[in-house]
Write an enzyme that holds these catalytic residues in place. Structure first.
Site, mmCIF file in Angstrom:
data_model
loop_
_atom_site.group_PDB
_atom_site.id
_atom_site.type_symbol
_atom_site.label_atom_id
_atom_site.label_comp_id
_atom_site.label_asym_id
_atom_site.label_seq_id
_atom_site.Cartn_x
_atom_site.Cartn_y
_atom_site.Cartn_z
ATOM 1 N N ASP A 238 -0.192 5.059 0.872
ATOM 2 C CA ASP A 238 -0.738 5.962 2.261
ATOM 3 C C ASP A 238 -0.408 5.246 3.500
ATOM 4 O O ASP A 238 -1.253 4.291 3.894
ATOM 5 C CB ASP A 238 -2.087 6.616 1.968
ATOM 6 C CG ASP A 238 -2.156 7.600 0.738
ATOM 7 O OD1 ASP A 238 -1.139 8.373 0.613
ATOM 8 O OD2 ASP A 238 -3.190 7.585 0.078
ATOM 9 N N ASP B 201 0.792 -1.236 -0.038
ATOM 10 C CA ASP B 201 -0.047 -0.182 -0.139
ATOM 11 C C ASP B 201 0.980 1.185 0.057
ATOM 12 O O ASP B 201 2.104 1.101 0.144
ATOM 13 C CB ASP B 201 -0.934 -0.003 1.363
ATOM 14 C CG ASP B 201 -1.718 1.292 1.409
ATOM 15 O OD1 ASP B 201 -2.170 1.834 0.380
ATOM 16 O OD2 ASP B 201 -1.710 1.706 2.518
#
Length: 298
Positions: free
Chosen positions: A49, A47
């Site tokens: 963020d 991922d």
């Protein structure tokens, strides 16, 4: 003892105070498979963020890729104000440990639809996005650059699978000089069109990628980048734990590492159900860098 070539002292870092595991023997077994398989069998799916980037710094929550838009002077004030309202409305749902994924999904879809509506028609160019990133403090986890450089040097593919704004993700990685040739990005990229002499936003390309549908975000080796059979997965939300499902055929070994900060006591049981390793308020990539050292330098 983890393996024939490793002494018990080699794994002391796995027992650090901020490390949580539901099944330590399972974790050691997976790590052993990754070490035996070496760098040529490995790929990393991460991922963006609050995973590659820090969750907080100096007592303040760090900006997400959407957040950079919210503080940017390149977008009108009404967007920034209304976007923050949406965050305050939907983010508590995203991290609520009392709701099931099935209950959350309609709210996440609605969040993205409303966010797209806010963006559509705004006067913004691709260069404005680059400028916004350059003007904004983007805090990568300590050691992220070391990790990405190590992965590039070892020829290990990296898929950044983000529910954020792909154009911002790309610009941030370029800003920090870690968008190497081994890195691919699957995310929500923006569409632009020209109206008279102006460039305006037309919304997002294709279907939304939100935190709970990443497992279906372009499945297959052509979208994950590679079909390597060993995967290290990095995420900060239980929805991220399914990201390895984009790899076909099904990987032989997957180590899922979750970064947990916000409401950690409430969310820890759920994280332990979805991730093999949970790192509590660790704003670094020290754990990952130590793991890569064992795999690459075996």
């Amino acid at each position: 003892m983890l393996g024939n070539d490793l002494g018990s002292n080699d794994m002391s870092w796995l027992m650090s105070e901020n490390v949580r595991m539901k099944n330590s023997e399972k974790v050691k077994s997976i790590i052993n498979k990754l070490i035996v398989g070496g760098k040529d069998m490995l790929q990393v799916i991460s991922d963006f963020d609050y995973t590659l980037t820090k969750q907080h710094e100096n007592g303040k929550r760090c900006l997400s890729s959407f957040g950079i838009f919210e503080v940017s002077e390149h977008l009108p004030a009404h967007y920034r104000e209304k976007s923050l309202v949406l965050f305050d409305k939907y983010h508590p749902i995203e991290v609520c440990h009392k709701m099931t994924v099935e209950e959350k999904v309609p709210h996440m879809i609605q969040w993205y639809k409303e966010a797209e509506t806010l963006l559509t028609g705004c006067y913004l160019t691709p260069q404005d996005i680059i400028n916004a990133v350059q003007e904004t403090h983007t805090a990568m986890r300590d050691g992220t650059d070391d990790m990405m450089n190590t992965l590039e040097k070892a020829g290990i593919p990296v898929l950044v699978l983000s529910a954020g704004i792909g154009d911002v993700v790309q610009a941030v990685l370029k800003k920090h000089a870690i968008l190497h040739p081994n890195v691919s990005i699957v995310s929500n990229f923006l569409m632009f069109s020209q109206v008279d002499t102006n460039i305006v936003l037309d919304g997002f390309q294709g279907e939304f990628i939100h935190v709970f549908n990443k497992h279906a975000a372009g499945s297959g080796p052509n979208k994950s980048g590679h079909s390597r059979s060993h995967v290290i997965l990095l995420g900060d939300n239980v929805g991220d734990a399914g990201m390895a499902e984009v790899v076909q055929p099904t990987p032989l070994a997957v180590l899922k590492i979750g970064f947990l900060y916000e409401k950690s006591e409430e969310r820890l049981p759920s994280f332990l159900e979805h991730f093999d390793i949970v790192l509590i308020d660790d704003q670094t990539m020290c754990f990952m860098n130590k793991l890569l050292q064992l795999i690459i330098e075996k």
